[in-house]
Design a protein around this motif. Structure first.
Motif, PDB file in Angstrom:
ATOM      1  N   ALA A  36      14.180   4.021  14.789  1.00  0.00           N
ATOM      2  CA  ALA A  36      15.334   4.629  14.128  1.00  0.00           C
ATOM      3  C   ALA A  36      15.663   3.924  12.816  1.00  0.00           C
ATOM      4  N   THR A  39      13.182   4.953  10.202  1.00  0.00           N
ATOM      5  CA  THR A  39      13.455   6.326   9.766  1.00  0.00           C
ATOM      6  C   THR A  39      14.639   6.373   8.811  1.00  0.00           C
ATOM      7  N   ASP A 118      15.724   9.827  16.458  1.00  0.00           N
ATOM      8  CA  ASP A 118      16.345  10.691  15.443  1.00  0.00           C
ATOM      9  C   ASP A 118      17.865  10.619  15.497  1.00  0.00           C
ATOM     10  N   GLN A 122      20.263   9.037  12.515  1.00  0.00           N
ATOM     11  CA  GLN A 122      21.307   9.821  11.862  1.00  0.00           C
ATOM     12  C   GLN A 122      22.626   9.065  11.833  1.00  0.00           C
TER      13      GLN A 122
END
Length: 458
Positions: A36, A39, A118, A122
């Motif tokens: 994460a 990302t 994901d 976020q």
């Protein structure tokens, strides 16, 4: 890659990336968090268990993602915040009190486990941007997809299904709980179809008196019945070339169902009182909050009509299964209603956000809209706080239900299963392998179930 041993060490820093410290005893959670962070554009400089969470490692990081297996770990949050580190707290304990206390001690966000790479990315992305304000509200992606708001796994799957069925001429049968967005789904299907430039006519079968329903659907001619003083076009005719959306079709009485079936079979219809047949050229999208198969079995819905309509089924997820979409939707509604009402409210407090995420939302998106609008109209100041929320939300808890005394209400098996697993993991300070051994199950079973819960947003 994570180091083979979790040590209180710092890795060389790569220029341009925000340095992130991971504090967690669970190797699986560390792998997810590492993915994460990458990302979201950050760099993991150390991965350590809570009992190794020293200020030495914290001083080398800008952001720390700290797992809280219990209240004893709250001291880590406090120490890191005092050292100037931005803390994002996580926990699988499922306690609103723990989340609120973490926020009060300085954490800028609280993420409930299990999470996916994901969903965590976020949440932490705003914290990894240079000079990002600590209290910046989550981005509200208004109009993510044809008016829908949200990017959870459940909604991304729905968007993909809508894109696949929209170009077809076949009927679409939409099911979902009240307030979950069935009419918005019909609008999305229509706009993405080849009929988007033609009318979309919506008719709520449960809101029209039975004696007027046939006229509303097919129209009537002058003198067809008392009060019919002029010819009237019905929904089928008005939707020519476009889409007819029949909401709550399960409320349509059986006689009218037979006439609708004939339209689907022959492509012809007649206005009430008119012997002349007319051509029907529309695509039908229908919806119900009921279980259509149960309605068929009970004799309230014609089986032949059901199979004519149930060609392309779509199931809308309830809000409680949409995870982070609750916060995204709440922020979007807050901004919209504040602008409409001319109010200064611009953000949601951390405590209020936790309460909103923990509530089960039986009324789904419609209920969330009402809650936010009420808070905007009645609340004061620039921030929506816990005090502005109704009692049923302030008193709510995460989807893992509290333990019940013998003789209490029956709860779903998965809730009890999740509570047992999460308590065991917390008892061993987040060590999944030890928790699995104590429960006499495989660690992979815990990983698999947590991933499944994350996918479902529960």
């Amino acid at each position: 890659m994570l180091p083979s041993k979790q040590l209180d060490v710092v890795r060389p820093h790569q220029a341009g990336r925000t340095r992130v410290l991971l504090v967690d005893a669970d190797p699986a959670s560390l792998r997810v968090a590492t993915s994460a962070v990458a990302t979201a554009g950050g760099e993991v400089v150390a991965a350590i268990p809570p009992h190794h969470a020293s200020l030495g490692a914290a001083r080398e990081a800008t952001v720390a993602i700290v797992d809280l297996p219990g209240r004893e770990a709250l001291a880590i949050v406090e120490r890191f915040v005092e050292a100037g580190v931005t803390v994002v707290a996580t926990s699988g304990a499922g306690s609103v009190a723990l989340a609120v206390e973490a926020m009060r001690r300085g954490a800028v966000d609280f993420v409930l486990k299990p999470y996916t790479p994901d969903s965590l990315a976020q949440r932490i992305a705003p914290r990894l941007e240079p000079d990002a304000p600590e209290e910046a509200p989550p981005t509200a992606h208004i109009g993510d997809f044809c008016g829908f708001v949200g990017s959870s796994l459940a909604m991304r799957a729905l968007y993909a299904e809508i894109e696949r069925v929209a170009p077809s001429r076949a009927a679409v049968f939409v099911t979902g709980e009240s307030g979950s967005g069935k009419e918005l789904c019909a609008e999305a299907i229509h706009s993405l179809s080849g009929r988007g430039a033609k009318p979309l006519v919506a008719l709520n079968c449960g809101a029209i008196p039975r004696e007027l329903m046939e006229s509303e659907v097919f129209g009537h001619v002058r003198g067809a019945f008392t009060g019919a003083t002029e010819d009237r076009v019905g929904a089928v005719e008005a939707a020519a070339g476009g889409t007819l959306f029949l909401d709550e079709i399960g409320e349509m009485e059986l006689g009218l169902q037979a006439k609708l079936l004939r339209v689907l079979q022959t492509g012809e219809f007649r206005r009430v009182g008119d012997p002349r047949a007319r051509q029907a050229d529309m695509r039908i999208v229908c919806a119900t909050h009921r279980d259509p198969l149960a309605e068929v079995a009970a004799g309230r819905f014609r089986q032949d009509l059901f199979y004519r309509l149930h060609v392309l089924p779509l199931r809308l997820p309830p809000l409680r299964a949409r995870g982070e979409d609750v916060t995204t939707l709440a922020t979007a509604f807050l901004r919209r209603f504040a602008e409409e009402e001319g109010r200064p409210m611009r953000r949601i407090s951390a405590g209020a956000a936790i309460r909103l995420a923990a509530y089960s939302w039986p009324g789904n998106v419609r209920e969330l809209q009402n809650v936010i609008r009420r808070a905007v109209v009645l609340g004061e100041g620039p921030e929506l706080t816990e005090a502005m929320l109704p009692p049923e939300i302030v008193g709510s808890s995460p989807s893992a239900a509290p333990a019940l005394d013998e003789g209490g209400a029956i709860e779903p098996f998965w809730i009890a299963e999740r509570r047992i697993i999460e308590r065991a993991v917390a008892a061993f300070d987040g060590n999944t392998a030890k928790a699995a051994a104590a429960l006499e199950i495989s660690p992979s079973t815990i990983y698999r179930k947590r991933e499944r819960w994350a996918e479902l947003g529960v």
